[in-house]
Scaffold this motif. Structure first.
Motif, PDB file in Angstrom:
ATOM      1  N   GLY A   1      16.262  -8.288 -11.837  1.00 53.30           N
ATOM      2  CA  GLY A   1      14.984  -7.904 -11.257  1.00 53.30           C
ATOM      3  C   GLY A   1      14.620  -6.469 -11.575  1.00 53.30           C
ATOM      4  N   ARG A   2      13.379  -6.129 -11.304  1.00 56.94           N
ATOM      5  CA  ARG A   2      12.870  -4.771 -11.554  1.00 56.94           C
ATOM      6  C   ARG A   2      11.804  -4.470 -10.514  1.00 56.94           C
TER       7      ARG A   2
ATOM      8  N   SER B   1       8.107  -5.888  -6.749  1.00 60.77           N
ATOM      9  CA  SER B   1       9.413  -6.318  -7.254  1.00 60.77           C
ATOM     10  C   SER B   1       9.254  -7.607  -8.037  1.00 60.77           C
TER      11      SER B   1
ATOM     12  N   SER C   1      11.313 -10.609 -10.129  1.00 62.01           N
ATOM     13  CA  SER C   1      12.617 -11.231 -10.363  1.00 62.01           C
ATOM     14  C   SER C   1      12.392 -12.690 -10.724  1.00 62.01           C
TER      15      SER C   1
END
Length: 807
Positions: free
Chosen positions: A721-722, A772, A774
């Motif tokens: 994720g980022r 976020s 993901s």
């Protein structure tokens, strides 16, 4: 195939350009020496002297510095262009205070209904936003064809091929005095004198002079940068003047800010009122281009002067090849635009015409507003009428055919007309020059295949015309949305499906006949807009974590002012004052005009706020109320059109904006890979303790406070994720406002926004949020880009940010 040929051409050009640097480094050529920001408390004269002293350190004894320095930059940034040897350039690169030294590149130009179409689309798609904007001030904000519509004088500068001041699009009717803050000039040159424009600063010389001044308040500045200075004597001539001998600059400036001209058309086609997007704005032309191209040293000079002159918006419809893209510190457009934006000037650039291939977008620096091209709801129909039952096959092109309306002209395919001396039947079917038997095509209409890698259609048409053909039909799926101009030669273009019907008819009879009808204007054409095939696509090869292009705007068959020409259709005695032209060059001034109007309504807004307003209010639907497509019919993505089609009225009242300034762009350069010492030279004013973060990386570019989001390498990120951070500022009429978020995400990608509600008060105008992304194994396994959007709404405003995530 087309890309291969383009790449080969660029390699040859680069080889030729670099030839002057050979001979053991002793042969001279023009180099640009970029030295970053103008040092604080440094006078222009002192800066010029320091440039000469620096050059003198690398010259031979007895050689004068002022004999090799061709241009000096001292307003927006520091630097100069000089004729140097390869060894001298290398020596300058090592001198303290020098950011970069690079060979002077030559860039290329990226070459009325459109504004009506944008406003109609705005009414249909977002009528509520239009009503809100109307309440914001007296009068209709969309009626930008009247100078009275703007709340402040804005000045649009254009770096282009010059201007034709006599065009009716630059009429001064209704304009007041030139803004006192304007510091520009009207340079004299070939067929261009001081009365061609008005800089508002000449001495009073009686009633006649005052009368002239009252008529010269639209075009208030004009400069030129003669290519002869850096390239030697020009082969095309006309460089020593702001006057346009190409047509491109006249077209773009009238698109951005042309006064309303009733009864405009291209020899009767596309009739209506031609007007610019911000007709209240003044125009300043900086001629940096000729038919031979646009020298980088001249581009930098144009930026430098525009900063000093006091423009509000710069429109730049030119750029480098996507296959030989310079680093930011060696790209004249990136350099000039950085310093212009730092001075509060919004810079709008064309995305390039190298589509539909991916990763071809240029002018992709994050401080630039980068524009893709779309169609409008106007088409030019030129049909093929077949013999037998007189059935019509729909075609499209701009021609003024004088053929008989009855289908009586023999019809033949290129393959059937192949010369006996040619063995390549495929080339003959494409009517490539030299492949057809003149006797077989004489007096006939010829059906020709056409692909993007072929010889140009105009060359083919000229070859057929010289061989005695009475007309031609090109089978052309990719380029059909762009109506090619053939003037009085009867030529049209059809799809492969339509060509099948023509071939079936040819096979059904021993004497097939047909005719081609002259072009007719069709309005309310659907679907529109669609993304033009030629428009360069993302992702950016330089900045994959900044989504480019930013927005799209009309760039296909745009009617705007043009220079006089001797090429007239049969029966015409006077050149049209307008022309239909296509390219991202035409899309760029549409957005520049919209930016000028936003600036007029919000004089204190930064370039980032103006860009944000334009991006977050863009639309993604066509006039069928369906998601936009490319002109191949495939779904359009943010890599095609960025945030969507520009919505000029909606941009006046965006609700929230994403702010960014010089400091944000400097930290972007840190993450891009520049070291702090180089950045300190580039920046105008940095705190003494400025440094690049120890963890600076390209991945952190995604955290730039941009109105769109791009994340790469999601599958490689820790935990799959980022998370990125953004901040928005409330610029709406209501200081107390609550916005809630809505996320549109594709299957396989999880997107979470925290918090999901933003509450603004009188004392809290800016709030941050995190997004976020993901997807675990599903996202990692998914090939290509996953796109969607994050939209904040208070029930009145819809603030939409597109995102693209790759694994």
């Amino acid at each position: 195939m087309a890309a291969i040929w383009l790449l080969l051409a660029c390699l040859i050009a680069a080889s030729l350009a670099g030839a002057g640097a050979g001979d053991g480094g002793s042969r001279s050529q023009v180099y640009v020496v970029y030295m970053g920001a103008v040092p604080a408390r440094t006078s222009p004269n002192l800066l010029l002297e320091s440039h000469l002293r620096l050059v003198g350190t690398v010259l031979k004894r007895g050689q004068r510095a002022d004999s090799v320095v061709l241009r000096q930059y001292r307003h927006g940034f520091s630097g100069f262009a000089a004729r140097l040897s390869k060894d001298q350039a290398a020596a300058l690169r090592r001198r303290p205070g020098v950011v970069s030294v690079f060979a002077d590149p030559v860039y290329q130009l990226h070459t009325t209904r459109s504004w009506d179409f944008l406003q109609q689309a705005a009414v249909k798609i977002d009528a509520a936003a239009r009503r809100r904007a109307a309440r914001k001030a007296a009068g209709d904000p969309s009626s930008s064809s009247s100078p009275a519509a703007a709340t402040a004088d804005t000045i649009i500068g254009l770096l282009d091929s010059g201007i034709w001041p006599e065009s009716p699009s630059f009429s001064d009717a209704g304009f007041g005095p030139v803004p006192a803050r304007w510091k520009g000039v009207c340079m004299t040159g070939d067929d261009f004198n001081s009365s061609s424009c008005n800089n508002g600063k000449r001495r009073r010389q009686g009633f006649l002079h005052l009368l002239r001044r009252s008529r010269r308040r639209k075009l208030i500045g004009a400069r030129y940068y003669d290519m002869d200075d850096v390239r030697g004597p020009s082969q095309s001539g006309g460089g020593g003047s702001p006057r346009d001998d190409v047509g491109h600059g006249t077209h773009t400036s009238s698109t951005a800010a042309g006064s309303a001209v009733a009864g405009a058309s291209y020899y009767g086609l596309a009739p209506g009122t031609a007007k610019g997007g911000s007709a209240a704005s003044r125009v300043a032309m900086y001629r940096v281009c000729s038919e031979e191209g646009c020298a980088g040293s001249a581009i930098l000079a144009g930026f430098d002067d525009a900063v000093a002159d006091g423009v509000d918006v710069l429109s730049v419809s030119l750029g480098a090849s996507p296959y030989f893209r310079q680093d930011f510190s060696a790209d004249p457009i990136a350099i000039g635009s950085f310093h212009a934006v730092a001075k509060g000037i919004t810079v709008v650039c064309s995305a390039g015409n190298s589509g539909p291939a991916a990763a071809t977008v240029v002018n992709a620096a994050p401080w630039i507003l980068t524009v893709a091209a779309t169609t409008i709801d106007r088409d030019f129909e030129s049909d093929v009428v077949l013999g037998g039952n007189n059935s019509a096959v729909r075609g499209g092109a701009i021609n003024f055919s004088n053929l008989d309306k009855s289908p009586k002209y023999p019809l033949i395919t290129g393959a059937a007309a192949k010369s006996s001396s040619v063995s390549d039947a495929a080339s003959a079917s494409h009517c490539e020059p030299g492949t057809l038997d003149r006797g077989k095509v004489q007096g006939k209409i010829v059906l020709c295949n056409h692909s993007q890698g072929d010889t140009s259609k105009q060359v083919k048409a000229d070859e057929l015309k010289s061989a005695g053909a009475v007309g031609c039909i090109f089978v052309n799926d990719a380029e059909l949305a762009v109506a090619t101009t053939y003037l009085d030669f009867p030529a049209t273009e059809v799809t492969s499906a339509s060509a099948a019907a023509i071939r079936k008819y040819i096979a059904s009879t021993s004497q097939p006949v047909a005719t081609i009808t002259p072009a007719a204007t069709v309005t309310e054409y659907k679907p529109a807009p669609v993304v033009a095939y030629f428009s360069s696509r993302g992702p950016s090869a330089q900045t994959g974590n900044v989504l480019k292009p930013d927005v799209a705007a009309p760039g296909v068959n745009i009617l705007a002012s043009w220079i006089p020409t001797s090429s007239l259709p049969a029966g015409q005695t006077q050149a049209s004052q307008f022309k239909l032209v296509s390219g991202t060059s035409m899309a760029c001034p549409h957005v520049a005009g919209a930016a000028a109007t936003v600036k007029a309504w919000n004089p204190t807004w930064s370039p980032a706020a103006i860009r944000s307003a334009i991006m977050t209010t863009a639309t993604q639907l066509d006039n069928n109320h369906a998601p936009m497509t490319t002109d191949f019919g495939s779904p359009a993505t943010p890599y095609d059109y960025g945030a969507g089609q520009v919505h000029p009225t909606g941009a006046l009242d965006p609700g929230l904006v994403y702010e960014a300034g010089e400091d944000d762009y400097l930290h972007f350069l840190c993450n891009y890979g520049y070291d702090a010492s180089k950045i300190k030279l580039i920046a105008a004013s940095l705190p003494g303790g400025f440094y690049c973060a120890a963890n600076a990386s390209t991945g952190l570019i995604s955290d730039l406070n941009y109105p769109s989001i791009a994340v790469s390498g999601l599958g490689k990120a820790a935990g799959g994720g980022r998370t990125v951070t953004r901040a928005v500022t409330n610029v709406g009429a209501q200081e107390e406002a609550t916005y809630t978020v809505a996320v549109s995400a594709p299957a396989g990608l999880d997107v979470k926004v925290t918090p999901n509600k933003l509450e603004f008060t009188k004392g809290v105008k800016t709030l941050a949020f995190q997004a976020s992304f993901s997807g675990g194994k599903d996202a990692a396994a998914k090939k290509g880009a996953m796109s969607g959007s994050i939209t904040w709404s208070d029930g009145k405003h819809m603030v939409r940010s597109p995102f693209v995530v790759t694994s």
